[in-house]
Scaffold this motif. Structure first.
Motif, mmCIF file in Angstrom:
data_model
loop_
_atom_site.group_PDB
_atom_site.id
_atom_site.type_symbol
_atom_site.label_atom_id
_atom_site.label_comp_id
_atom_site.label_asym_id
_atom_site.label_seq_id
_atom_site.Cartn_x
_atom_site.Cartn_y
_atom_site.Cartn_z
ATOM 1 N N ARG A 164 0.828 -1.206 0.000
ATOM 2 C CA ARG A 164 0.000 0.000 0.000
ATOM 3 C C ARG A 164 0.863 1.257 0.000
ATOM 4 N N PHE A 165 1.907 1.220 0.797
ATOM 5 C CA PHE A 165 2.796 2.379 0.905
ATOM 6 C C PHE A 165 3.426 2.699 -0.444
ATOM 7 N N CYS A 166 3.873 1.685 -1.151
ATOM 8 C CA CYS A 166 4.495 1.884 -2.465
ATOM 9 C C CYS A 166 3.482 2.404 -3.479
ATOM 10 N N HIS A 167 2.228 1.947 -3.363
ATOM 11 C CA HIS A 167 1.196 2.430 -4.276
ATOM 12 C C HIS A 167 0.826 3.877 -3.960
ATOM 13 N N ASN A 168 0.798 4.226 -2.670
ATOM 14 C CA ASN A 168 0.463 5.600 -2.274
ATOM 15 C C ASN A 168 1.581 6.574 -2.604
ATOM 16 N N ASN A 169 2.801 6.058 -2.707
ATOM 17 C CA ASN A 169 3.968 6.890 -2.999
ATOM 18 C C ASN A 169 4.698 6.295 -4.201
ATOM 19 N N PRO A 170 4.155 6.514 -5.414
ATOM 20 C CA PRO A 170 4.679 5.842 -6.616
ATOM 21 C C PRO A 170 6.136 6.138 -6.930
ATOM 22 N N ILE A 190 6.379 -4.034 10.406
ATOM 23 C CA ILE A 190 6.169 -5.221 11.236
ATOM 24 C C ILE A 190 5.660 -4.825 12.618
ATOM 25 N N MET A 191 6.185 -3.744 13.169
ATOM 26 C CA MET A 191 5.706 -3.279 14.468
ATOM 27 C C MET A 191 4.235 -2.871 14.383
ATOM 28 N N LEU A 192 3.869 -2.126 13.343
ATOM 29 C CA LEU A 192 2.482 -1.708 13.181
ATOM 30 C C LEU A 192 1.563 -2.897 12.922
ATOM 31 N N ALA A 193 2.039 -3.849 12.125
ATOM 32 C CA ALA A 193 1.243 -5.047 11.853
ATOM 33 C C ALA A 193 1.035 -5.853 13.122
ATOM 34 N N SER A 194 2.057 -5.917 13.956
ATOM 35 C CA SER A 194 1.940 -6.636 15.222
ATOM 36 C C SER A 194 0.902 -5.979 16.115
ATOM 37 N N LYS A 195 0.899 -4.661 16.144
ATOM 38 C CA LYS A 195 -0.098 -3.935 16.946
ATOM 39 C C LYS A 195 -1.506 -4.174 16.420
ATOM 40 N N TYR A 196 -1.615 -4.315 15.097
ATOM 41 C CA TYR A 196 -2.934 -4.532 14.491
ATOM 42 C C TYR A 196 -3.432 -5.963 14.705
ATOM 43 N N PHE A 211 -3.495 6.777 7.719
ATOM 44 C CA PHE A 211 -3.966 5.953 8.837
ATOM 45 C C PHE A 211 -4.841 4.783 8.371
ATOM 46 N N LYS A 212 -4.703 4.383 7.109
ATOM 47 C CA LYS A 212 -5.496 3.272 6.575
ATOM 48 C C LYS A 212 -4.739 1.959 6.776
ATOM 49 N N LEU A 213 -4.873 1.392 7.964
ATOM 50 C CA LEU A 213 -4.160 0.165 8.306
ATOM 51 C C LEU A 213 -5.072 -1.054 8.393
ATOM 52 N N HIS A 214 -6.368 -0.839 8.195
ATOM 53 C CA HIS A 214 -7.286 -1.977 8.306
ATOM 54 C C HIS A 214 -7.056 -2.977 7.179
ATOM 55 N N VAL A 215 -6.993 -4.248 7.537
ATOM 56 C CA VAL A 215 -6.845 -5.329 6.557
ATOM 57 C C VAL A 215 -7.963 -6.331 6.834
ATOM 58 N N ASN A 216 -8.940 -6.375 5.939
ATOM 59 C CA ASN A 216 -10.044 -7.310 6.164
ATOM 60 C C ASN A 216 -9.661 -8.722 5.739
ATOM 61 N N VAL A 217 -10.550 -9.650 6.008
ATOM 62 C CA VAL A 217 -10.258 -11.060 5.762
ATOM 63 C C VAL A 217 -9.996 -11.334 4.282
ATOM 64 N N SER A 218 -10.791 -10.721 3.409
ATOM 65 C CA SER A 218 -10.629 -10.990 1.973
ATOM 66 C C SER A 218 -9.288 -10.460 1.460
ATOM 67 N N VAL A 219 -8.878 -9.292 1.956
ATOM 68 C CA VAL A 219 -7.582 -8.743 1.547
ATOM 69 C C VAL A 219 -6.451 -9.622 2.063
ATOM 70 N N PHE A 220 -6.560 -10.026 3.322
ATOM 71 C CA PHE A 220 -5.542 -10.899 3.902
ATOM 72 C C PHE A 220 -5.425 -12.194 3.100
#
Length: 227
Positions: free
Chosen positions: A107-113, A130-136, A171-180
């Protein structure tokens, strides 16, 4: 980046990867999750593309101050594989954390081409995502100061990286089941090429082997690394 002409191969099947992602169980002497091997190889391939782009001068890379926050003046003397294994050894983050971190990086690479992953920014990008993913993903987490020590950063440095990353991601960190699930399938497709994914693993230097030997005796002491 540290490199070596000597390498070994690890063959991973899609079935083994899926089993690892969805039913990984920890034991005292548990091995590194397979997703780390796949993620390391994908990141290294992305870095190789960046090198080709920079060499050919076919694309102007981002010079924005916002994305340059991940820039490291000196290239860390640690392979991506070794760095991810270090993070796993000290944090014991579950395999799904690395999948979500991969989602964030994508996502980061897509937001910052204009941003390209290279040897000077990859380590800081990895420890932040990884730290942010762990928190999520996980209910209980280590403090930023602990992740900083593991990743080779000061607490203030990691706090700043986290905040900048959040704003750059809106702040778009949500990852739903289908995306995962879609990213898991993407990883499985990667390992299905040629009936098995052959991942080159750079042999660790003697110093890293000594560090691992010390770490196996207990996790109270964190081997020092600086980015």
């Amino acid at each position: 980046m540290a490199s070596s002409s000597s390498s070994s191969s690890l063959v991973i099947s899609p079935r083994k990867l899926r089993s690892d992602l969805y039913s990984y169980s920890y034991q005292e002497d548990c091995s590194t999750p397979l997703v780390i091997n796949v993620l390391a190889s994908l990141i290294e391939r992305s870095m190789a593309r960046t090198e080709r782009i920079e060499k050919n001068g076919s694309c102007s890379l981002s010079k924005a101050i916002s994305t340059n926050i991940f820039y490291c003046r000196d290239i860390p003397d640690m392979t991506i594989q070794s760095y991810l294994e270090r993070i796993f050894r000290y944090t014991r983050a579950i395999p799904s954390v690395y999948v979500v971190a991969y989602v964030y990086i994508d996502r980061f690479c897509h937001n910052n081409p204009g941003f390209r992953i290279n040897a000077r920014n990859v380590h800081r990008l990895l420890i932040t995502t990884i730290m942010l993913a762990s928190k999520y993903v996980e209910d209980m987490n280590y403090r930023n100061s602990y992740f900083g020590r593991v990743g080779g950063l000061t607490t203030n440095e990691l706090n700043k990286l986290e905040l900048e990353f959040l704003f750059l991601m809106d702040f778009k960190l949500h990852v739903n089941v289908s995306v995962f699930e879609s990213y898991c399938c993407h990883l499985e497709r990667e390992v299905s090429i040629g009936g098995g994914y052959h991942i080159e693993r750079t042999l660790r230097c003697a110093e890293e082997l000594k560090a691992r030997h010390r770490e196996e005796k207990g996790f109270t002491h964190i081997a020092r690394v600086m980015l």
